[in-house]
Each structure stands twice: as structure tokens, then as C-alpha cells.
Motif scaffolding. Sequence first.
Motif, PDB file in Angstrom:
ATOM      1  N   GLU A  24       4.195   2.319  -9.692  1.00 54.94           N
ATOM      2  CA  GLU A  24       5.563   2.957  -9.716  1.00 54.94           C
ATOM      3  C   GLU A  24       6.349   3.077 -11.085  1.00 54.94           C
ATOM      4  O   GLU A  24       6.236   1.824 -11.513  1.00 54.94           O
TER       5      GLU A  24
ATOM      6  N   VAL B 289     -10.015   0.988  -6.299  1.00 62.38           N
ATOM      7  CA  VAL B 289      -8.484   1.041  -6.562  1.00 62.38           C
ATOM      8  C   VAL B 289      -8.347  -0.380  -7.090  1.00 62.38           C
ATOM      9  O   VAL B 289      -8.489  -1.537  -6.764  1.00 62.38           O
TER      10      VAL B 289
ATOM     11  N   ILE C 229       0.939  -1.238   0.051  1.00 63.27           N
ATOM     12  CA  ILE C 229      -0.090   0.006   0.057  1.00 63.27           C
ATOM     13  C   ILE C 229       0.789   1.285   0.029  1.00 63.27           C
ATOM     14  O   ILE C 229       0.655   2.279  -0.635  1.00 63.27           O
TER      15      ILE C 229
ATOM     16  N   TRP D 154       5.032   5.866  -6.037  1.00 56.31           N
ATOM     17  CA  TRP D 154       3.991   5.151  -5.689  1.00 56.31           C
ATOM     18  C   TRP D 154       2.785   5.911  -5.712  1.00 56.31           C
ATOM     19  O   TRP D 154       2.645   6.626  -4.937  1.00 56.31           O
ATOM     20  N   ARG D 155       1.604   5.156  -6.394  1.00 58.51           N
ATOM     21  CA  ARG D 155       0.268   5.715  -6.093  1.00 58.51           C
ATOM     22  C   ARG D 155      -0.699   4.765  -6.535  1.00 58.51           C
ATOM     23  O   ARG D 155      -0.218   3.896  -7.195  1.00 58.51           O
ATOM     24  N   SER D 156      -1.905   5.094  -6.115  1.00 59.25           N
ATOM     25  CA  SER D 156      -2.951   4.005  -6.531  1.00 59.25           C
ATOM     26  C   SER D 156      -3.258   4.185  -8.150  1.00 59.25           C
ATOM     27  O   SER D 156      -3.006   5.407  -8.552  1.00 59.25           O
TER      28      SER D 156
ATOM     29  N   SER E 280       4.984   2.839  -0.303  1.00 58.07           N
ATOM     30  CA  SER E 280       6.362   2.752  -1.165  1.00 58.07           C
ATOM     31  C   SER E 280       7.495   2.299  -0.110  1.00 58.07           C
ATOM     32  O   SER E 280       7.252   2.616   1.012  1.00 58.07           O
TER      33      SER E 280
ATOM     34  N   TRP F 213      -1.640  -0.578  -7.063  1.00 57.79           N
ATOM     35  CA  TRP F 213      -0.543   0.480  -7.018  1.00 57.79           C
ATOM     36  C   TRP F 213       0.451   0.338  -7.984  1.00 57.79           C
ATOM     37  O   TRP F 213       0.469  -0.527  -8.679  1.00 57.79           O
TER      38      TRP F 213
ATOM     39  N   SER G  31      -5.490   7.385 -12.809  1.00 60.98           N
ATOM     40  CA  SER G  31      -4.871   7.751 -11.482  1.00 60.98           C
ATOM     41  C   SER G  31      -5.925   8.454 -10.595  1.00 60.98           C
ATOM     42  O   SER G  31      -6.143   8.994  -9.664  1.00 60.98           O
TER      43      SER G  31
ATOM     44  N   ARG H 291      -4.674  -5.468  -6.680  1.00 55.52           N
ATOM     45  CA  ARG H 291      -5.280  -5.695  -5.372  1.00 55.52           C
ATOM     46  C   ARG H 291      -6.185  -6.541  -5.054  1.00 55.52           C
ATOM     47  O   ARG H 291      -7.056  -6.791  -6.101  1.00 55.52           O
TER      48      ARG H 291
ATOM     49  N   ALA I 238      -2.033   7.546   1.931  1.00 56.41           N
ATOM     50  CA  ALA I 238      -1.885   6.503   1.167  1.00 56.41           C
ATOM     51  C   ALA I 238      -3.286   5.777   1.353  1.00 56.41           C
ATOM     52  O   ALA I 238      -3.417   4.626   0.448  1.00 56.41           O
TER      53      ALA I 238
END
Lengths: 482, 482
Positions: free
Chosen positions: B438, B433, A243, B424-426, A245, B436, B479, B450, A280
Motif C-alpha cells: 500500500e 505473489v 491479505i 492495498w494490492r498484491s 486492507s 501485498w 503488480s 508473504r 483479494a
Amino acid sequence: MKKNALWLLLVLMLPAIAYGRKPEKKVTVSSGRKEEDLVTGLPGQPPVNFRHYAGYVDLGPRQKQKALFYWFFEAQHNSSGRPLVLWLNGGPGCSSVAYGAAQELGPFLVRTNGGNLTFNDFSWNKEANMLFLEAPVGVGFSYTNNSVDLGKLGDQVTSEDSLTFLINWFMKFPEFRSNEFYLTGESYAGHYVPQLAEVIYDRNKKVPRDSRINLKGFMIGNAAINEETDMTGLVDYAWSHAIVSDELHSNLHSTCRLEEEQTSNKTIQCIENIKAFSEAYNDIDIYSIYTPVCLSSDSSSSSPRRPKLVVSPSLFTYHDMWDKFPAAGYDPCTEAYTENYFNRKDVQVALHANVTNLPYPYTPCSGVIRRWSEAPSTVLPTIQKLLTGGLRIWIYSGDTDGRVPVTSTRYSIKKMGPKVMLPWRSWFHESQVGGWVETYAGGLTFATVRGAGHQVPVFAPAQSLTLFSHFLSSTPLPSKRF
Amino acid sequence: MKKNALWLLLVLMLPAIAYGRKPEKKVTVSSGRKEEDLVTGLPGQPPVNFRHYAGYVDLGPRQKQKALFYWFFEAQHNSSGRPLVLWLNGGPGCSSVAYGAAQELGPFLVRTNGGNLTFNDFSWNKEANMLFLEAPVGVGFSYTNNSVDLGKLGDQVTSEDSLTFLINWFMKFPEFRSNEFYLTGESYAGHYVPQLAEVIYDRNKKVPRDSRINLKGFMIGNAAINEETDMTGLVDYAWSHAIVSDELHSNLHSTCRLEEEQTSNKTIQCIENIKAFSEAYNDIDIYSIYTPVCLSSDSSSSSPRRPKLVVSPSLFTYHDMWDKFPAAGYDPCTEAYTENYFNRKDVQVALHANVTNLPYPYTPCSGVIRRWSEAPSTVLPTIQKLLTGGLRIWIYSGDTDGRVPVTSTRYSIKKMGPKVMLPWRSWFHESQVGGWVETYAGGLTFATVRGAGHQVPVFAPAQSLTLFSHFLSSTPLPSKRF
């Protein structure tokens, strides 16, 4: 180190502040005979062959201005021979009626936005007489006629008032006085339950035998019990469950020194990292990381959603982002349904609730508790004391909860350093693995519930009933598939 | 350090050994015109408006005794303008037809034990022309007429034979020669895919322009790519997901020195701990830790279940307990259904499969590959080389897989030390969601899915199609929620 002045930073609380300024209304409800509390004609209720009661118990004579609301379900069969079990939700400020009874483990679940209640095939009152309490005052329908009380809330007040409630409740229901008695609860009830157990335990030593409460043990789930390990587990869980980084995880450890005893002097870097950590979780349900969040426009309620557990770990209470977390269950919109249901006037009349006409709407988590002035950073010494005192203690953990995750509980139990009696093993519910379990010397058991979020009975109803049943009978969880 | 003599310890392989002793049958199938491979009248198939082909491509002229089986689906719309994508399953020894095509991402899924195929609304041939290959010989319907070949299998043979297959396949299907070409796969295809990409890349430098394969990039999921980090991640995941005890986790780290380069000299203590670790997964599906295992008696097949990934991490290949793992999907009995389906004579005839009358039944993971004599401990240098060479590389991870878990992949990527470009992001699939993501410098993207197990498209079909689509178009994953 004791924590003082842990604030509930519920920033959108202007209505509550307004209520606090209202002139005092002196209304007192008698803690009358139980027959007056018998619930008949609850809207949407399916027919059942057990009795249930709801109403107020005031905390007189010393604190007659306070009254706590309860909902009590006799066991489905052989009520007199079954244990009596108190269930407490956490928060602080969240209602055992709106969560425990109506969403999790009671016989009548609010599962739709209509008026009908769904009968729960896995209600815990299959095994025990279940008592749901809204505590302290300011939670759910529980109230005080002196709003000053709302500014003096904390762990100690909660346990003392809950004890007084219990003593008075037994006067209404003396036939349950000799039944085995257990405490159960989740989340911040990881504080409430051991603390209430302790005041009962200490009182039992001082009062005559026939005044004692027959407390045998307690069970707590996804429970906040030790701030430092809870915090470390929270951060590590978010990393191992992909979830956050690598960088944020590493920065949190280095800037916040999570493994050390917490102090209130946090560096700016630490605070920034905590903020990023909280964000996050913006997009998913921290209480159940693999289920969807509620997006229905029907579910919007008059008050903003607040988290079910806001006080601990204290690191996060320095910041106001926790109230941005979505609070969700299996049907993630269920919480809104319960809010709607318990705000219905006919429901309140049937439950003998809100007799003083509270000047604020019913909310699953309190909208009028603005601060929480006292809470210890750990209840591990309390748990240790009660284990030594002979209580049976089970700690369980739904393993897909990110809020008080299984990693936190494992770190906390490890910190107690208990001796392993029966090592880590699978336990089964019918033909599949229900979770894992480890048993320690001195009456302590730790069990996980596989694939369950924070409110375990919502996600794993049958498994949670199995767990509860084995806790009550003090028998090992099934170790075989068939 | 290169690994030699990594053995597949499939101890229940007596039938395979027996087959190995049979007299050689010299049967050769021509790699004829594609029209001969057109599939018509596949039992249970729903009607569709795209063509699909299945059959053999032999590896002549040098290795005419070998033939690899493929199943090719033209894209649902605008086939000529869409990329061509090869999908490879892992094992080693597992079939891209039985897994990828029939259980995961093909248009026709075997979802019941009856003869009907279910149309997959999220088939990857919505986006691309999908080519499923069974490689090397001994896998699925792919065969050799010289059983000595079965004793000389390894990563290098697989990539060389797969390259030869491709070159010959393009002779059958020259109209796809100029389409963008991508490789995809999961699990041990974390070896196959980069290795095949490398031989294509190297060959492209040596051959005339019109002989080149138009390779643009690859995508691998829950992929074994670096033994040491895969192993550490495997063990850490089991702890953080509450599957093994504190004690076993700690003992594995201390006795096996997981973070160090592996050697074949393991202490007895390490071996004992590995055995205990493997046994911890006996009761659940390591490939999808929160779903049930298949218990239906209907699903029992003639051959014992073997894992989908047996070769790496090599620590575990010293022991024979991996073949006790249940191999399961979302409907955990699906694998048995595919085995039944592809053993049907009418299905084989329709697919132009098993033309040599293999002396053994079809199994999703090979029952005739007994050893895997060559595999590097890492493919990270290969990945680095191809990134530098300009390939687009996406690595994804279903985060509820315990076999090549997300922790392993994170450790492996960290080991490469790529520079973070987009942190790092959803990422969202429609309103929830999806996982994640990156993004790193130089064309590398890492995305999680997920709540998905090892075979991501089984558990998150819509999300996996979104992922695939964005990989092909080289556009950032969504995003925003809406």
C-alpha cells in the motif's frame, strides 16, 4: 434460521446443463459380492500386501436408479481388529476419491502427471480400514439414471443416501459390521459428517441391535459448521494474515454486519465489499495461503477449476466469483493430475468405475451438480446433540487455510460454549510442534495443525497421521518434544 | 512519554558482569587508510570480482576509546554509480555482521557448520554498495576501552556514535560521499534507522554542503516503532495465528489495557498473563512461526541464546522470559554456525577484527550489554518528521514473524493516519505473489513479504532483493504475474 435455495453459482456449467437434457439411460449395476469389487492391476500402483476394493453400491430397493461409488482400503496390518473409517470430502460436489484418497490420505497418491501412483508412507490405512465415498449422486463416478435427481440435491438427500449406502455396503462387507466405526472429512464435510452421524445415531435407536452401525465418533477438519462465525472468521483471518486492507476489513464488518444472523437481504455496499474480498484472493491459493499456485500449462483441464467448498458461507454464494479461486495443494498442480488419472479408461476399468459410461468427464469437483437446494446455516446443534449422545468428536484445523480458517473454527467452538478441561497447549510430532490442542468436557477436542492448508494431510502428512491415530485411540496428543 | 531505565534482563550474563570488572585495557586502533581494511583470503570465501573491506573506525577525537566495526561490500557491478546503503540489525545488541551480512543479505552466507561460505545469489550488493555496521560499542567486534561506556548505552548514544562512525567512514571512503545514501535495517533497527536518519537530517542543515551526507531515504523491516501498537499487534497476532487461547488473549487485553499508553505500573494479573504469553512461544520460533526450531546438539554454543529483540515492547522487559525464546532462521541452526565462524582466529585476522583481543567470545547478540538506559516508546514522530522532510520511507513486514508481526506494523501505520494513494494490492515476484503493498501520500510505502519470518531475506531471498531494488529506484512493486 434454515437456508433454502442456496445455489451453486457455477456459471461455466453449460455442458452440465446439456447433459441434463439428454434422454435417460436406464442402466443399473448390481451391488454384487465384494469379490467382484476387488481391485487388481490398477495402473501405476505400487505392490502392497493389503487388499482394496472399488465399485458401486446401489441405493435400492427404493432408489435403484442411484448408485454411489466407493474405494475401500483394508488396513495395512490386522485389518479385522482395526476400526472402519469413512472419509468424506466437501464441496458440495467434490470427490473423496480424487481428493481424500488420491491426494491426501490414501495409500496411493497421484503426484505426477504420468501414470505412476506414489505410495503414501503416512496413509491413514496404517491405522484403520479406510472407506472413501463419492456422495451424493453427480459426484465423481456416483450417478443416477434419473437426471431429475441432480436437481434435488442438498444436505438431507446426501445424508440419507450415504446412510443407505452404508447399510448396503455392510451387506457386501459384513465382516466389518462389528468393528468400531468412525466418520471423518473436511471442508463442507463439516455438514456431511455430523449429519450422517445423526441419521446413524437416530437409526441405531430404532433398529435391532444386530442392525446397528457401531458408530463411536467423528473427526472433521477445516470444516464449515456455522455460517455466521465461519464468515466472521474468514474476513478476520484475511486481515490478520495481511491479505486485505484495513479499510476493506472494516467495511465488511460495518456493511455486512457479519456477527449477526445472516439474511439474504444484503445491501449493495455489502455486496461490493464481498466482491472486493473475493478478488483479494484472486492471486493466491485461498486453501493454502503461503504456497504457490499452479501455473503449469500442462495442468489445464477441459473444465474450469471450481472451488472445493462453494456453498458456505452463504454470503458468498450470492456471487459468482468463488469459482475463480484457484484450487491447489502442496504441489499446486496435483489436482489436474488426478483429473487426468481418473479419466483414463484403463484406470476406470481397474476400479470398476464408470460402468454406465457417464456422458461427462470425471472431474474432482462435480460438473453436473447445478444447485444445492437445502442446507442448514449451522450444524452446531447437531454436534451438541451427538456429544451429549456420547460420541467422540474431534475438530481440527490446518492453520494456513484461508477458506475455512482457524479463526472461523475458533469462533464456532466458542459459540458452543464448551467447558475447557485441558487448556490450550502445544502438541508435538516427533521433535517439533505439530500444532495446538484444547480439550473440552463431554468428548470434544480441538486441534490445530501448524503450517497446514485446507487439505491438512497434503501439507502435514505425518502430523495428520499422528492426529488420526490419537483420535482413534482417544489418547491425548503428545505434549512433549521427545 | 519517554521511557527511562528500560533494562535488558539478560539474566544469564554473569560472564559479562565479570568482564565489566576487568582492569581497563587501553588499546587504540587507528582508523587508517581503506587499503589496510581490504579483505583478502577470508577463509571459505568463494571467488568474486568485487572488493570488500572490514575493520574499525574509531570515534575520535572526542571518543577515541570507542571503535565500531564494519564490513563493506562494493556493489557487484558499477560500484561508483550505485547507491551506498547502510544495514543495521536490532537487538539492541545484535550484530549486523552476524545477522545481516552472514545470514541474510550479504554476498557470503554462513550456511553450514564447516568453514565454507555460500555465495548468495540474491545479495543486496547486486543493487548497491552495502555497509554493515556493528553498533553501538559492545556489539559484535565493536568495542570500548572504557567499560563504563557499556553501562551508558541507549538509543541516543547509538545514533550519535553511528553518525560519528559514518562521518569518519566517509573520510576513509571519500569516493562514496556523493552517492545516494540509504539506511536499512530490521527489528529494533526500527528505532536505530529513523533515529540515525534524523541526526543526519538535522546535521545536514547545519554543515556546509560538501560535508553533508547524501541521505535519500530508509527502509525498515519487522520494525519496532511504536510500543503500544507493537504490543497490541503482538498479542492479536498470536491469537489469530492460533498460538494462544481465547482466554489468554482476552485476559491480556483486559488486564494489561494494551491499547492504552503503557505505564510501568502493571497489575499482578497483567504480569501473570504476560508470563503465560511468553511461555506460549517456548516451543516454536517466535521469529518464524511455521519453521522448525534448531535441535541439533552441534549447534549448542558456549553462551545461552538470547533474543534478537529484547527491549521493546517494554511490557515484556519487566520479565526475564524473553531470553528463553529460541532464535532461529530458515535453517534454524544457522545462528550457531555464524557464532562458530566469527570466533575463528583466522576469520578474525582476515577481517581485521578483534585487534584488541576482546576478553569475551564473539556472539551474534551481545553478551556484554547489560542495560539499555534510554529509548523512546515511539519513533512515529521521527518518521513523520522525516517524511515531511522529503525522505523516501519504506516499511516492510515478513508476515510469518510473531515477534514484530505484520499486525503490529499495520496498527502502527494506521496510527500515523497516512492518506492512501495507491490502495492495498498484491505485488509479484516473477510468477507468484510476493506480498501485498500500500502506498501513502508523502513518500511512505508499506509492503509485506508473504511467508517470510522476522529476518525476511533469510526466508524470501529473491523477493527481498526485488523489494530492495524497487525501494532504491522508487518504482512501484510489480503488480502483475508475468
